[in-house]
Design a protein around this motif. Sequence first.
Motif, PDB file in Angstrom:
ATOM      1  N   UNK A   1      37.809  41.306  37.212  1.00 45.40           N
ATOM      2  CA  UNK A   1      38.889  41.724  38.105  1.00 45.40           C
ATOM      3  C   UNK A   1      38.436  41.622  39.558  1.00 45.40           C
ATOM      4  N   UNK A   2      37.215  42.024  39.808  1.00 46.89           N
ATOM      5  CA  UNK A   2      36.675  42.007  41.165  1.00 46.89           C
ATOM      6  C   UNK A   2      36.474  40.624  41.752  1.00 46.89           C
ATOM      7  N   UNK A   3      36.222  39.630  40.918  1.00 47.16           N
ATOM      8  CA  UNK A   3      35.974  38.281  41.442  1.00 47.16           C
ATOM      9  C   UNK A   3      37.219  37.396  41.467  1.00 47.16           C
ATOM     10  N   UNK A   4      38.290  37.809  40.823  1.00 48.82           N
ATOM     11  CA  UNK A   4      39.490  36.979  40.748  1.00 48.82           C
ATOM     12  C   UNK A   4      40.200  36.938  42.103  1.00 48.82           C
ATOM     13  N   UNK A   5      40.236  35.755  42.750  1.00 46.09           N
ATOM     14  CA  UNK A   5      40.850  35.657  44.074  1.00 46.09           C
ATOM     15  C   UNK A   5      42.375  35.764  44.045  1.00 46.09           C
ATOM     16  N   UNK A   6      42.973  35.606  42.878  1.00 46.32           N
ATOM     17  CA  UNK A   6      44.431  35.640  42.752  1.00 46.32           C
ATOM     18  C   UNK A   6      44.950  36.944  42.160  1.00 46.32           C
ATOM     19  N   UNK A   7      44.054  37.892  41.902  1.00 42.78           N
ATOM     20  CA  UNK A   7      44.430  39.172  41.293  1.00 42.78           C
ATOM     21  C   UNK A   7      45.217  38.931  40.000  1.00 42.78           C
ATOM     22  N   UNK A   8      44.689  38.023  39.174  1.00 40.46           N
ATOM     23  CA  UNK A   8      45.394  37.592  37.964  1.00 40.46           C
ATOM     24  C   UNK A   8      44.892  38.250  36.686  1.00 40.46           C
ATOM     25  N   UNK A   9      43.936  39.158  36.790  1.00 42.09           N
ATOM     26  CA  UNK A   9      43.404  39.811  35.593  1.00 42.09           C
ATOM     27  C   UNK A   9      43.744  41.292  35.650  1.00 42.09           C
ATOM     28  N   UNK A  10      44.308  41.773  34.566  1.00 41.39           N
ATOM     29  CA  UNK A  10      44.679  43.175  34.480  1.00 41.39           C
ATOM     30  C   UNK A  10      43.859  43.881  33.407  1.00 41.39           C
ATOM     31  N   UNK A  11      43.313  45.012  33.779  1.00 39.10           N
ATOM     32  CA  UNK A  11      42.654  45.904  32.822  1.00 39.10           C
ATOM     33  C   UNK A  11      43.490  47.165  32.759  1.00 39.10           C
ATOM     34  N   UNK A  12      43.976  47.473  31.572  1.00 39.22           N
ATOM     35  CA  UNK A  12      44.760  48.694  31.374  1.00 39.22           C
ATOM     36  C   UNK A  12      44.221  49.396  30.146  1.00 39.22           C
ATOM     37  N   UNK A  13      43.817  50.625  30.329  1.00 41.23           N
ATOM     38  CA  UNK A  13      43.265  51.427  29.245  1.00 41.23           C
ATOM     39  C   UNK A  13      42.287  50.611  28.409  1.00 41.23           C
ATOM     40  N   UNK A  14      42.688  50.189  27.238  1.00 40.01           N
ATOM     41  CA  UNK A  14      41.777  49.434  26.364  1.00 40.01           C
ATOM     42  C   UNK A  14      42.289  48.016  26.144  1.00 40.01           C
ATOM     43  N   UNK A  15      42.842  47.395  27.203  1.00 41.83           N
ATOM     44  CA  UNK A  15      43.307  46.017  27.059  1.00 41.83           C
ATOM     45  C   UNK A  15      43.025  45.218  28.326  1.00 41.83           C
ATOM     46  N   UNK A  16      42.880  43.921  28.143  1.00 43.44           N
ATOM     47  CA  UNK A  16      42.643  43.003  29.248  1.00 43.44           C
ATOM     48  C   UNK A  16      43.620  41.844  29.082  1.00 43.44           C
ATOM     49  N   UNK A  17      44.168  41.378  30.198  1.00 44.58           N
ATOM     50  CA  UNK A  17      45.092  40.249  30.128  1.00 44.58           C
ATOM     51  C   UNK A  17      45.013  39.423  31.411  1.00 44.58           C
ATOM     52  N   UNK A  18      45.437  38.167  31.288  1.00 44.34           N
ATOM     53  CA  UNK A  18      45.515  37.271  32.432  1.00 44.34           C
ATOM     54  C   UNK A  18      46.984  37.031  32.742  1.00 44.34           C
ATOM     55  N   UNK A  19      47.357  37.187  33.993  1.00 48.62           N
ATOM     56  CA  UNK A  19      48.717  36.915  34.423  1.00 48.62           C
ATOM     57  C   UNK A  19      48.796  35.423  34.709  1.00 48.62           C
ATOM     58  N   UNK A  20      49.377  34.694  33.767  1.00 47.60           N
ATOM     59  CA  UNK A  20      49.352  33.234  33.813  1.00 47.60           C
ATOM     60  C   UNK A  20      49.980  32.677  35.091  1.00 47.60           C
ATOM     61  N   UNK A  21      51.012  33.298  35.597  1.00 46.23           N
ATOM     62  CA  UNK A  21      51.681  32.812  36.818  1.00 46.23           C
ATOM     63  C   UNK A  21      50.767  32.862  38.035  1.00 46.23           C
ATOM     64  N   UNK A  22      49.806  33.768  38.022  1.00 48.75           N
ATOM     65  CA  UNK A  22      48.888  33.917  39.156  1.00 48.75           C
ATOM     66  C   UNK A  22      47.600  33.114  39.003  1.00 48.75           C
ATOM     67  N   UNK A  23      47.177  32.892  37.766  1.00 51.47           N
ATOM     68  CA  UNK A  23      45.881  32.265  37.508  1.00 51.47           C
ATOM     69  C   UNK A  23      45.872  30.800  37.942  1.00 51.47           C
ATOM     70  N   UNK A  24      44.855  30.428  38.712  1.00 52.62           N
ATOM     71  CA  UNK A  24      44.701  29.043  39.168  1.00 52.62           C
ATOM     72  C   UNK A  24      43.592  28.310  38.413  1.00 52.62           C
ATOM     73  N   UNK A  25      43.054  28.927  37.370  1.00 51.21           N
ATOM     74  CA  UNK A  25      41.977  28.342  36.564  1.00 51.21           C
ATOM     75  C   UNK A  25      40.720  28.048  37.373  1.00 51.21           C
ATOM     76  N   UNK A  26      40.447  28.880  38.355  1.00 51.77           N
ATOM     77  CA  UNK A  26      39.252  28.667  39.185  1.00 51.77           C
ATOM     78  C   UNK A  26      37.967  28.928  38.398  1.00 51.77           C
ATOM     79  N   UNK A  27      38.067  29.717  37.332  1.00 51.67           N
ATOM     80  CA  UNK A  27      36.970  30.024  36.405  1.00 51.67           C
ATOM     81  C   UNK A  27      35.915  30.980  36.958  1.00 51.67           C
ATOM     82  N   UNK A  28      36.179  31.627  38.056  1.00 54.38           N
ATOM     83  CA  UNK A  28      35.210  32.610  38.557  1.00 54.38           C
ATOM     84  C   UNK A  28      35.005  33.726  37.540  1.00 54.38           C
TER      85      UNK A  28
END
Length: 70
Positions: free
Chosen positions: A18-45
């Motif tokens: 979450x800290x390295x994602x320049x597009x704020x495309x990763x969400x951590x909620x309680x016990x789940x993790x997800x990528x917001x596809x509309x925001x992700x640029x596949x930079x792979x950081x």
Amino acid sequence: MLLIEIKPDKCDFCGVCVGVCPEDAIELKEASISIIEKRCTNCAKCVWCCPIEVLVFRKDKIQQLKAKSN
């Protein structure tokens, strides 16, 4: 096209990705993790920084891209 996949059963929710994602495309909620596809640029950081390889490249999608480019 999202080139990164999550192995949620491996995630320890450290938040490094979450800290390295320049597009704020990763969400951590309680016990789940997800990528917001509309925001992700596949930079792979997130892939490179994950200490336990929860975020990985989707080999099937990369192969599709290679096949299209040939």
